[in-house]
Scaffold this active site. Structure first.
Site, mmCIF file in Angstrom:
data_model
loop_
_atom_site.group_PDB
_atom_site.id
_atom_site.type_symbol
_atom_site.label_atom_id
_atom_site.label_comp_id
_atom_site.label_asym_id
_atom_site.label_seq_id
_atom_site.Cartn_x
_atom_site.Cartn_y
_atom_site.Cartn_z
ATOM 1 N N ASP A 1 0.858 -1.176 0.000
ATOM 2 C CA ASP A 1 0.000 0.000 0.000
ATOM 3 C C ASP A 1 0.897 1.230 0.000
ATOM 4 O O ASP A 1 2.022 1.207 0.485
ATOM 5 C CB ASP A 1 -0.927 0.009 1.208
ATOM 6 C CG ASP A 1 -1.896 1.177 1.145
ATOM 7 O OD1 ASP A 1 -2.281 1.542 0.021
ATOM 8 O OD2 ASP A 1 -2.250 1.740 2.196
ATOM 9 N N PHE B 1 -3.600 5.186 2.859
ATOM 10 C CA PHE B 1 -4.477 4.921 4.002
ATOM 11 C C PHE B 1 -4.033 5.712 5.220
ATOM 12 O O PHE B 1 -4.861 6.134 6.031
ATOM 13 C CB PHE B 1 -4.510 3.428 4.341
ATOM 14 C CG PHE B 1 -5.489 3.097 5.436
ATOM 15 C CD1 PHE B 1 -6.855 3.159 5.204
ATOM 16 C CD2 PHE B 1 -5.056 2.742 6.707
ATOM 17 C CE1 PHE B 1 -7.772 2.877 6.211
ATOM 18 C CE2 PHE B 1 -5.959 2.463 7.719
ATOM 19 C CZ PHE B 1 -7.323 2.515 7.472
ATOM 20 N N ASP C 1 -2.729 7.795 -3.009
ATOM 21 C CA ASP C 1 -4.073 8.378 -3.066
ATOM 22 C C ASP C 1 -4.426 9.007 -1.730
ATOM 23 O O ASP C 1 -3.663 8.921 -0.771
ATOM 24 C CB ASP C 1 -5.113 7.293 -3.402
ATOM 25 C CG ASP C 1 -5.275 6.284 -2.258
ATOM 26 O OD1 ASP C 1 -4.287 6.059 -1.523
ATOM 27 O OD2 ASP C 1 -6.374 5.729 -2.104
ATOM 28 N N GLN D 1 -11.638 6.578 -6.014
ATOM 29 C CA GLN D 1 -12.201 7.185 -4.801
ATOM 30 C C GLN D 1 -13.573 7.764 -5.141
ATOM 31 O O GLN D 1 -14.218 7.297 -6.058
ATOM 32 C CB GLN D 1 -11.249 8.249 -4.256
ATOM 33 C CG GLN D 1 -9.948 7.681 -3.665
ATOM 34 C CD GLN D 1 -10.160 6.927 -2.358
ATOM 35 O OE1 GLN D 1 -11.177 7.075 -1.679
ATOM 36 N NE2 GLN D 1 -9.193 6.081 -2.008
ATOM 37 N N GLY E 1 -11.417 3.912 -0.171
ATOM 38 C CA GLY E 1 -12.364 4.793 0.500
ATOM 39 C C GLY E 1 -13.636 4.111 0.942
ATOM 40 O O GLY E 1 -14.628 4.769 1.239
ATOM 41 N N ASP F 1 -7.906 -7.136 0.972
ATOM 42 C CA ASP F 1 -6.931 -7.213 2.062
ATOM 43 C C ASP F 1 -7.620 -6.647 3.277
ATOM 44 O O ASP F 1 -8.577 -5.873 3.163
ATOM 45 C CB ASP F 1 -5.698 -6.353 1.768
ATOM 46 C CG ASP F 1 -5.959 -4.900 2.084
ATOM 47 O OD1 ASP F 1 -6.617 -4.249 1.256
ATOM 48 O OD2 ASP F 1 -5.565 -4.426 3.159
ATOM 49 N N CYS G 1 -12.673 -26.991 11.468
ATOM 50 C CA CYS G 1 -11.457 -26.356 10.965
ATOM 51 C C CYS G 1 -10.272 -27.314 11.047
ATOM 52 O O CYS G 1 -10.119 -28.057 12.014
ATOM 53 C CB CYS G 1 -11.168 -25.103 11.779
ATOM 54 S SG CYS G 1 -9.681 -24.243 11.248
ATOM 55 N N CYS H 1 -7.057 -26.220 10.794
ATOM 56 C CA CYS H 1 -5.826 -25.463 11.023
ATOM 57 C C CYS H 1 -5.033 -26.054 12.186
ATOM 58 O O CYS H 1 -5.551 -26.840 12.985
ATOM 59 C CB CYS H 1 -6.131 -23.987 11.282
ATOM 60 S SG CYS H 1 -6.564 -23.580 12.982
ATOM 61 N N CYS I 1 -6.671 -25.552 15.646
ATOM 62 C CA CYS I 1 -7.859 -26.369 15.912
ATOM 63 C C CYS I 1 -7.542 -27.858 15.998
ATOM 64 O O CYS I 1 -8.250 -28.621 16.647
ATOM 65 C CB CYS I 1 -8.922 -26.106 14.845
ATOM 66 S SG CYS I 1 -9.666 -24.475 15.019
ATOM 67 N N HIS J 1 -5.421 -19.370 13.159
ATOM 68 C CA HIS J 1 -6.778 -19.833 12.888
ATOM 69 C C HIS J 1 -7.561 -18.861 12.001
ATOM 70 O O HIS J 1 -8.170 -19.268 11.016
ATOM 71 C CB HIS J 1 -7.564 -20.060 14.182
ATOM 72 C CG HIS J 1 -9.017 -20.285 13.911
ATOM 73 N ND1 HIS J 1 -9.505 -21.504 13.479
ATOM 74 C CD2 HIS J 1 -10.072 -19.434 13.891
ATOM 75 C CE1 HIS J 1 -10.798 -21.383 13.238
ATOM 76 N NE2 HIS J 1 -11.166 -20.139 13.477
#
Length: 379
Positions: free
Chosen positions: A93, A97, A147, A189, A216, A266, A304, A306, A309, A335
């Site tokens: 990025d 932001f 931006d 935007q 945005g 993301d 799950c 993972c 878990c 997880h």
RNA sequence: GGGUAGGCGGCCGAGUUGGUCGAAGGCGCCUGACUGUAAAUCAGGUACGGGGAAACGUCGGUGGUUCAAAUCCAUCCCUGCCCA
């Protein structure tokens, strides 16, 4: 072109697409969720663990790496991939932001943004050219145009001024960018205004970016508003290029986003709430710190596979949190990221099977969807 | 046995020129928030008894001084430390 989307399938019942995003560091199945590693690390996760949960591409951040350790140092180390030992794709990025989130610490001008460092208060400048210079030094596969993430709420007048400046910055980004093995994505935007979103898409997609983001959004507005914006914005975006919805990552928003034609997401949500003691499960969210789990010997999520878990109980992980043990938030992070990677796999399969709407129905039935509230449960 | 310091909410601890103190703050505990990461963060709640709620009572116990006591006095109990 450094980055290219190969469209494999377009859903007939929705705007969803299935694709492969080719990058200098490998191919990514889309729609994709990208875990966020702001400071050249996905907090609490080693690259090996990220691979175990099938993370295909991760995010990092221009502003934060600029401040510390500095992009020159990262370049000296051989680039961001080598520096952090991650050989799969990275998207950075641009710092746009931070123009939003560090609102009190910055000043926007046509030239760029003057920040007061959140670390030591020193003054620094970030503009389109600088953001490109830094990202080229970092060597990410995808750099983002610099931006302004327009705040919510914003007046029409301000949102317009802001979007038009973002367009001018986008042009300067393209001009400053010279690295051939790196793509730059433009960012749409326009606040929550239809005419401004349309104006922004038109302006940004007229520029020769290989991919486009919608920025945005998810900045505090109600979900139905975000969905509305997506409904009228995405159809205006080029079909053959990747569409990236920035900063969105709750399960319901991922599904709704894909249905509206988003290829990439993301979000810090899964990793942040994990560290704060909340996990996403197939039955909805679970605050693992809560007393009800004191003697719960079941895993975080019975469905799950993972590492957390498969090996640990809610009671144990709760204990780790109460005792302030670092393993607790590592397990919840593993997880949550696994949960979202798994969700994206199911979504991709559902697109393939033309059953995405049914999948949504079924998912919300399990995850919790309260019609009394105006939107699905948040995470 | 002598001396001395103290006994406050689950814990630590402020408060002792008497009133605005049932009581700061921290910890713990309970709950909530978190969406291109200033976030392993932040916010709220949280003494007991009594009762529908309120009144009312409770700052080791008891008794006293006073218009008024966690704060002053007496006495008892308990704890730490020092001396024997």
């Amino acid at each position: 072109m450094a980055v290219k989307l190969e469209l494999l399938q377009e859903s007939k019942e929705t705007r969803a697409r299935l694709g492969k995003l080719h990058t200098p560091h490998g191919t990514v199945d889309t729609p994709v969720f990208m875990p966020v590693g702001t400071q050249a690390t996905v907090k609490a996760m080693t690259p090996e663990e990220l691979k175990q949960i099938d993370a295909q591409i991760i995010l990092s951040n221009t502003y934060h790496l600029f401040l510390r350790p500095g992009h020159e140092l990262v370049a000296e180390a051989g680039g961001l991939h080598k520096f952090m030992n991650w050989d799969r794709p990275i998207l950075t990025d641009s710092g746009g932001f931070q123009v939003f989130s560090l609102g009190d610490l910055r000043k926007i001008t046509e030239e760029g943004v003057t920040f007061k460092s959140h670390l030591d208060g020193s003054t620094l400048f970030l503009g389109p050219e600088k953001a490109m210079e830094i990202q080229m030094a970092l060597g990410s596969d995808i750099a983002m145009a610099f931006d302004e993430c327009t705040p919510y709420p914003s007046e029409h007048e301000y949102a317009k001024k802001s979007l038009e400046r973002t367009t001018r910055w986008a042009e300067r980004c393209l001009q400053a960018h010279t690295r051939k093995d790196q793509a730059v994505f433009g960012i749409v935007q326009g606040g929550m205004f239809r005419d401004l979103r349309e104006q922004s898409v038109q302006e940004i997609t007229a520029l020769p970016f290989p991919g486009f983001a919608i920025g945005g959004l998810s900045v505090g507005e109600p979900k139905h508003l975000m969905y509305e914006v997506l409904d009228y914005t995405i159809p205006l975006m080029p079909r053959e290029k990747p569409r990236y919805l920035m900063g969105v990552g709750s399960p319901d928003c991922l599904i709704e986003g894909v249905i509206r034609g988003v290829d990439m997401f993301d979000c810090v949500l899964p990793t942040r709430i994990a560290r704060n003691g909340t996990v996403m499960t197939s039955q909805g969210k679970v605050v693992i710190r809560n007393a009800e789990h004191t003697r719960d010997m079941r895993p975080l999520d019975p469905n799950c596979s993972c590492y957390a878990c498969q090996n640990y109980s809610r009671a144990y992980i709760r204990h780790l949190f109460k005792a302030d043990e670092i393993l607790g938030l590592r397990l919840t992070t593993i997880h949550n990221l696994h949960f979202l990677q798994d969700l994206m796999k199911q979504i991709r399969q559902a697109i393939k099977d033309e059953s995405l709407l049914a999948f949504r129905e079924e998912f919300f039935a399990r995850y919790g969807y309260d019609n009394e509230k105006e939107s699905p449960v948040s995470c």
